[in-house]
Design a protein around this motif. Sequence first.
Motif, PDB file in Angstrom:
ATOM      1  N   GLU A 275       0.626  -1.164  -0.110  1.00  0.00           N
ATOM      2  CA  GLU A 275       0.123  -0.067  -0.262  1.00  0.00           C
ATOM      3  C   GLU A 275       0.573   1.219   0.166  1.00  0.00           C
ATOM      4  OE1 GLU A 275      -2.640  -0.099   3.117  1.00  0.00           O
ATOM      5  OE2 GLU A 275      -4.151  -1.390   2.310  1.00  0.00           O
ATOM      6  N   GLN A 276       1.722   1.398   1.411  1.00  0.00           N
ATOM      7  CA  GLN A 276       2.577   2.278   0.868  1.00  0.00           C
ATOM      8  C   GLN A 276       3.363   2.371  -0.748  1.00  0.00           C
ATOM      9  OE1 GLN A 276       3.311   4.622   3.478  1.00  0.00           O
ATOM     10  NE2 GLN A 276       1.901   3.606   4.553  1.00  0.00           N
ATOM     11  N   VAL A 277       4.226   1.556  -1.030  1.00  0.00           N
ATOM     12  CA  VAL A 277       5.202   1.291  -2.371  1.00  0.00           C
ATOM     13  C   VAL A 277       3.610   1.958  -3.937  1.00  0.00           C
ATOM     14  CG1 VAL A 277       5.535  -0.012  -4.671  1.00  0.00           C
ATOM     15  CG2 VAL A 277       5.824  -0.185  -1.793  1.00  0.00           C
ATOM     16  N   GLY A 278       2.538   2.097  -3.404  1.00  0.00           N
ATOM     17  CA  GLY A 278       1.535   1.673  -4.258  1.00  0.00           C
ATOM     18  C   GLY A 278       1.033   3.840  -4.075  1.00  0.00           C
ATOM     19  N   LYS A 279       1.258   4.095  -3.715  1.00  0.00           N
ATOM     20  CA  LYS A 279       0.951   5.472  -2.970  1.00  0.00           C
ATOM     21  C   LYS A 279       2.485   6.203  -3.531  1.00  0.00           C
ATOM     22  CE  LYS A 279      -1.666   5.479   1.289  1.00  0.00           C
ATOM     23  NZ  LYS A 279      -1.531   5.635   2.558  1.00  0.00           N
ATOM     24  N   HIS A 280       3.362   6.054  -3.101  1.00  0.00           N
ATOM     25  CA  HIS A 280       4.658   6.404  -3.696  1.00  0.00           C
ATOM     26  C   HIS A 280       4.911   6.322  -5.110  1.00  0.00           C
ATOM     27  CE1 HIS A 280       7.180   7.245  -0.642  1.00  0.00           C
ATOM     28  NE2 HIS A 280       7.055   6.263   0.237  1.00  0.00           N
ATOM     29  N   LEU A 281       4.166   5.581  -6.207  1.00  0.00           N
ATOM     30  CA  LEU A 281       4.008   5.221  -7.601  1.00  0.00           C
ATOM     31  C   LEU A 281       2.958   6.314  -7.347  1.00  0.00           C
ATOM     32  CD1 LEU A 281       3.883   1.521  -7.971  1.00  0.00           C
ATOM     33  CD2 LEU A 281       6.004   2.821  -8.429  1.00  0.00           C
ATOM     34  N   ASP A 282       2.128   6.434  -6.874  1.00  0.00           N
ATOM     35  CA  ASP A 282       1.353   7.537  -7.417  1.00  0.00           C
ATOM     36  C   ASP A 282       1.850   8.745  -7.227  1.00  0.00           C
ATOM     37  OD1 ASP A 282      -0.646   5.538  -7.985  1.00  0.00           O
ATOM     38  OD2 ASP A 282      -1.426   6.439  -6.061  1.00  0.00           O
ATOM     39  N   ASP A 283       2.509   8.871  -6.137  1.00  0.00           N
ATOM     40  CA  ASP A 283       3.284  10.472  -6.211  1.00  0.00           C
ATOM     41  C   ASP A 283       4.261  10.528  -6.995  1.00  0.00           C
ATOM     42  OD1 ASP A 283       3.725  12.696  -4.903  1.00  0.00           O
ATOM     43  OD2 ASP A 283       5.432  11.649  -4.354  1.00  0.00           O
ATOM     44  N   HIS A 284       4.746   9.403  -8.272  1.00  0.00           N
ATOM     45  CA  HIS A 284       5.890   9.953  -8.551  1.00  0.00           C
ATOM     46  C   HIS A 284       5.146   9.604 -10.128  1.00  0.00           C
ATOM     47  CE1 HIS A 284       9.167   7.817  -6.339  1.00  0.00           C
ATOM     48  NE2 HIS A 284       8.564   8.953  -5.493  1.00  0.00           N
ATOM     49  N   LEU A 285       4.851   9.621 -10.495  1.00  0.00           N
ATOM     50  CA  LEU A 285       3.893   9.186 -11.509  1.00  0.00           C
ATOM     51  C   LEU A 285       2.830  10.846 -11.915  1.00  0.00           C
ATOM     52  CD1 LEU A 285       1.477   6.034 -11.472  1.00  0.00           C
ATOM     53  CD2 LEU A 285       3.121   7.116 -13.039  1.00  0.00           C
ATOM     54  N   GLU A 286       3.182  11.866 -10.481  1.00  0.00           N
ATOM     55  CA  GLU A 286       2.378  13.290 -10.567  1.00  0.00           C
ATOM     56  C   GLU A 286       3.876  14.283 -11.119  1.00  0.00           C
ATOM     57  OE1 GLU A 286       0.166  14.117  -7.382  1.00  0.00           O
ATOM     58  OE2 GLU A 286      -1.221  12.497  -7.546  1.00  0.00           O
ATOM     59  N   LYS A 287       4.816  13.388 -10.627  1.00  0.00           N
ATOM     60  CA  LYS A 287       6.165  14.331 -10.125  1.00  0.00           C
ATOM     61  C   LYS A 287       6.974  14.019 -12.070  1.00  0.00           C
ATOM     62  CE  LYS A 287       6.549  14.758  -5.332  1.00  0.00           C
ATOM     63  NZ  LYS A 287       7.304  14.231  -3.655  1.00  0.00           N
ATOM     64  N   LEU A 288       6.970  13.168 -11.973  1.00  0.00           N
ATOM     65  CA  LEU A 288       7.427  12.809 -13.562  1.00  0.00           C
ATOM     66  C   LEU A 288       7.746  14.125 -14.698  1.00  0.00           C
ATOM     67  CD1 LEU A 288       6.910   9.151 -14.392  1.00  0.00           C
ATOM     68  CD2 LEU A 288       9.486  10.260 -13.419  1.00  0.00           C
ATOM     69  N   PRO A 289       8.655  14.028 -14.926  1.00  0.00           N
ATOM     70  CA  PRO A 289       8.648  15.166 -16.511  1.00  0.00           C
ATOM     71  C   PRO A 289       7.209  14.726 -17.299  1.00  0.00           C
ATOM     72  CG  PRO A 289      10.910  15.174 -15.177  1.00  0.00           C
ATOM     73  CD  PRO A 289       9.850  14.230 -14.796  1.00  0.00           C
ATOM     74  N   MET A 290       6.994  15.476 -17.546  1.00  0.00           N
ATOM     75  CA  MET A 290       6.096  14.788 -18.901  1.00  0.00           C
ATOM     76  C   MET A 290       6.305  14.624 -19.819  1.00  0.00           C
ATOM     77  SD  MET A 290       3.085  16.062 -17.204  1.00  0.00           S
ATOM     78  CE  MET A 290       1.506  15.765 -18.609  1.00  0.00           C
ATOM     79  N   GLY A 291       7.286  14.846 -20.284  1.00  0.00           N
ATOM     80  CA  GLY A 291       7.931  14.210 -21.196  1.00  0.00           C
ATOM     81  C   GLY A 291       8.494  12.481 -21.445  1.00  0.00           C
ATOM     82  N   ASP A 292       8.766  12.633 -19.726  1.00  0.00           N
ATOM     83  CA  ASP A 292       8.987  11.326 -19.814  1.00  0.00           C
ATOM     84  C   ASP A 292       8.218  10.050 -19.890  1.00  0.00           C
ATOM     85  OD1 ASP A 292      11.128   8.770 -18.844  1.00  0.00           O
ATOM     86  OD2 ASP A 292      11.288  10.152 -17.148  1.00  0.00           O
ATOM     87  N   ARG A 293       7.927   9.306 -20.845  1.00  0.00           N
ATOM     88  CA  ARG A 293       6.696   8.778 -21.409  1.00  0.00           C
ATOM     89  C   ARG A 293       7.093   6.978 -20.670  1.00  0.00           C
ATOM     90  NH1 ARG A 293       4.645  10.402 -27.099  1.00  0.00           N
ATOM     91  NH2 ARG A 293       3.745  12.927 -26.090  1.00  0.00           N
TER      92      ARG A 293
END
Length: 213
Positions: free
Chosen positions: A145-163
Amino acid sequence: MLRKLTRTDQLIHQFDTVLRTLVPHAAQPSRPSPAGDTRDETLDADARRHAAGLMRINHTGEVCAQALYQGQGMTAQLADVRTQMEQAAQEEIDHLAWCDARLVELDGRTSYLNPLFYAASFGIGAVAGAVGDRVSLGFVNATEEQVGKHLDDHLEKLPMGDRRSRAILEQMREDEAHHARWALEAGGKRFPAPVKFGMSLMSKVMTQSVYRL
């Protein structure tokens, strides 16, 4: 008929797993990278450096997950639980290899702190497994559950062009959610909120230190 593994066999397997986890580029995935033929948009130096920092955190998270599952699998009491731990560990190896390969693409590197986090996570996993399978499985659920929250956070923080990084993290999020559900369905104990809060604080220490180190 398959030969039963001896204690020596198990130790050799554990040592091999440690090497494949901690030595850069040693982990071999069983599935192709979700990034596939996906192409990034143009990323400037700052965007690449930021993306590499985030992917380094995710790589270390997979080092911890691999160690956790190995520790739990070693001390799990029920054979079917050990088997499920081993399957989950294999999926974490996929994640580990995908993140490692992406770091190479971003001209990044893995964290210098990985051996420390591996040792700590392995110890926690072994203790959780020794206490009992319900606690061990509950720890898997809370961790995922903690990992899932981190992944959601990182998906928001990734540069838009980093597909490419985004494709990897989205598949990782799906796998981690599956692990969390399996742990509860297998009889895992739901951890109380204070315990999860403590785990969240420890996770923040890891992410803040690994982003640069």
